[in-house]
Design a protein around this motif. Structure first.
Motif, PDB file in Angstrom:
ATOM      1  N   CYS A 220       0.829  -1.208   0.000  1.00 49.99           N
ATOM      2  CA  CYS A 220       0.000   0.000   0.000  1.00 49.99           C
ATOM      3  C   CYS A 220       0.861   1.256   0.000  1.00 49.99           C
ATOM      4  O   CYS A 220       0.545   2.238  -0.694  1.00 49.99           O
ATOM      5  N   GLU A 221       1.942   1.244   0.745  1.00 52.82           N
ATOM      6  CA  GLU A 221       2.855   2.393   0.769  1.00 52.82           C
ATOM      7  C   GLU A 221       3.509   2.597  -0.596  1.00 52.82           C
ATOM      8  O   GLU A 221       3.627   3.733  -1.087  1.00 52.82           O
ATOM      9  N   ALA A 224       0.837   4.086  -3.092  1.00 49.88           N
ATOM     10  CA  ALA A 224       0.133   5.317  -2.719  1.00 49.88           C
ATOM     11  C   ALA A 224       0.274   6.439  -3.752  1.00 49.88           C
ATOM     12  O   ALA A 224      -0.697   7.163  -4.008  1.00 49.88           O
ATOM     13  N   ILE A 231      -7.519  -1.308  -3.307  1.00 55.16           N
ATOM     14  CA  ILE A 231      -6.700  -2.520  -3.346  1.00 55.16           C
ATOM     15  C   ILE A 231      -7.535  -3.629  -2.726  1.00 55.16           C
ATOM     16  O   ILE A 231      -7.987  -3.523  -1.588  1.00 55.16           O
ATOM     17  N   PRO A 234      -5.765  -7.569   0.019  1.00 48.73           N
ATOM     18  CA  PRO A 234      -4.309  -7.596   0.147  1.00 48.73           C
ATOM     19  C   PRO A 234      -3.830  -8.717   1.060  1.00 48.73           C
ATOM     20  O   PRO A 234      -2.698  -9.186   0.937  1.00 48.73           O
ATOM     21  N   SER A 247      -6.112  -1.712   6.594  1.00 48.00           N
ATOM     22  CA  SER A 247      -6.953  -0.548   6.284  1.00 48.00           C
ATOM     23  C   SER A 247      -6.509   0.678   7.060  1.00 48.00           C
ATOM     24  O   SER A 247      -6.483   1.791   6.534  1.00 48.00           O
ATOM     25  N   SER A 250      -3.269   2.125   5.508  1.00 46.01           N
ATOM     26  CA  SER A 250      -3.241   2.429   4.078  1.00 46.01           C
ATOM     27  C   SER A 250      -4.018   3.698   3.763  1.00 46.01           C
ATOM     28  O   SER A 250      -5.138   3.896   4.250  1.00 46.01           O
ATOM     29  N   THR A 252      -4.807   4.169   0.634  1.00 49.88           N
ATOM     30  CA  THR A 252      -5.651   3.657  -0.445  1.00 49.88           C
ATOM     31  C   THR A 252      -6.769   2.817   0.156  1.00 49.88           C
ATOM     32  O   THR A 252      -6.510   1.979   1.020  1.00 49.88           O
ATOM     33  N   ILE A 254      -9.246  -0.084   1.056  1.00 49.78           N
ATOM     34  CA  ILE A 254      -9.131  -1.531   0.990  1.00 49.78           C
ATOM     35  C   ILE A 254     -10.511  -2.126   0.733  1.00 49.78           C
ATOM     36  O   ILE A 254     -11.504  -1.712   1.330  1.00 49.78           O
TER      37      ILE A 254
END
Length: 391
Positions: A220-221, A224, A231, A234, A247, A250, A252, A254
């Protein structure tokens, strides 16, 4: 009106086997539906046969009662059971719409929207350039949202089966050692994709639960900067706490939900806000009846719905009839590709049409499409399509 019989046919859908059913009544009204379960087609078919025994002689208008009894009276739950229930539930909604001469969305409260946004798929490919070209092709076909699988883990994706892992061994578990370059390389794929399609196209990633919590956070990092819409899965989808930790770490959103057996299975994830995007599957969770309950629960928690739906014309119709009624709909999955479309046309009359990334809501009674049984029986079950697979 009483149910007099439930018939089913299993058909080769190119990359998997699809199960089609028809519920018949003493008044001549029928209801039809479609489900699929990769690698377990015969198990689901047997469940549908057993559940059908319960339905014979009963009033097909009591959809909620049948959904409750089929689930409760089976004692043991799980997605194999709810896929069988999904087939019958969707067909009951279709039957009732046909009996009344109205589309299913009218039975569900009417249209909230006139168009349902859908996304399509692109394979990850063997290089950033290949993935970028695949996604660019989908955009050129009119889609504004595209999902792909995890680069390095899946090179080629064909519908519901994953072939030829590119860089990461297919059987590697989420806790095994990954190459040091994994996340850098995945980021390069999405950098290329974003450059190819610009900032306004929605890009999504499905991980199929291939990572552990720590590596999911690293993923996620790494992604980003590329503004993914979500996403998906994951981490393995069984644990609320794992999904929640990712979640929280992140930026982004989830997404998860395709593996939930019904609204009871979804409630812990929704209640904990372990996901930002809820992905029920009308053909897996228990049909339209259960999917609507999941959507309502998600709405109460301020969460969006992005239906899981990589299957054929009748299940897509059922998904989108429900999607048209939901205020918290984000988008729906679709498997609208040239390779798939041939089966839509072969097995149904008047299959759903997607143009410019949208399904225009229709008023055809029931779910809309009608089975072409004379064609279905020409393309029977293929055992080889149920074998193997990587997650």
């Amino acid at each position: 009106m009483r149910v007099t019989g439930v018939r089913q046919w299993i058909a080769d859908f190119g990359f998997y086997n699809a199960i089609y059913i028809r519920i018949e009544t003493d008044e001549g009204v029928v209801g039809e539906a479609e489900v699929a379960m990769r690698r377990r087609t015969r198990s689901v078919s047997a469940l549908i046969e057993e559940l059908s025994e319960y339905l014979i002689g009963r009033d097909p208008t009591r959809i909620e009662q049948h959904a409750e009894r089929m689930y409760r009276d089976s004692f043991l739950g799980g997605t194999l059971l709810t896929i069988g229930i999904s087939a019958i539930d969707q067909a009951l909604w279709d039957l009732n719409g046909r009996a009344l001469g109205v589309p299913v969305h009218r039975l569900l409260g009417g249209k909230f929207r006139d168009r349902v946004p859908v996304y399509t798929h692109a394979k990850a490919g063997g290089s950033p350039e290949e993935m970028a070209a695949e996604i660019r092709d989908r955009v050129d076909r009119g889609f504004t949202a595209v999902k792909t699988t995890l680069p390095g883990f899946y090179e080629k994706v064909t519908s519901v089966r994953h072939d030829r892992p590119a860089l990461i061994p297919a059987r590697q578990t989420e806790t095994e050692l990954l190459p040091t370059w994994t996340f850098k390389v995945i980021a390069e794929y999405f950098a290329a994709a974003r450059e190819a399609v610009g900032p306004d196209i929605h890009l999504m990633l499905d991980c199929h639960g291939r990572l552990n919590v720590a590596n999911a956070i690293r993923l996620c990092e790494a992604l980003a900067p590329y503004d993914l819409t979500f996403i998906e899965e994951p981490v393995p989808a069984d644990r609320v706490d794992w999904m929640l930790e990712v979640s929280r770490r992140s930026t982004t959103p989830i997404a998860a939900g395709e593996r939930w057996g019904n609204h009871f299975a979804s409630a812990p994830f929704i209640g904990a806000h372990a996901v930002a995007v809820v992905q029920p599957d009308v053909g897996i969770c228990g049909g339209i009846t259960a999917a609507r309950k999941i959507a309502t629960c998600a709405e109460a928690h301020g969460l969006s719905i992005a239906f899981h739906n990589p299957f054929g014309p009748l299940q897509s119709a059922a998904t989108w009839q429900l999607a048209a009624t939901l205020p918290n709909l984000m988008i729906s999955e679709s498997m609208i590709t040239p390779a798939q479309t041939q089966y839509w046309e072969r097995y149904t009359e008047d299959p759903p049409r997607v143009e410019n990334g949208e399904w225009v809501v229709t008023d055809t009674p029931g779910l809309g499409p009608r089975l072409r049984v004379e064609e279905i029986v020409k393309h029977p079950f293929k055992p080889e399509l149920d074998r193997g697979g990587t997650r």
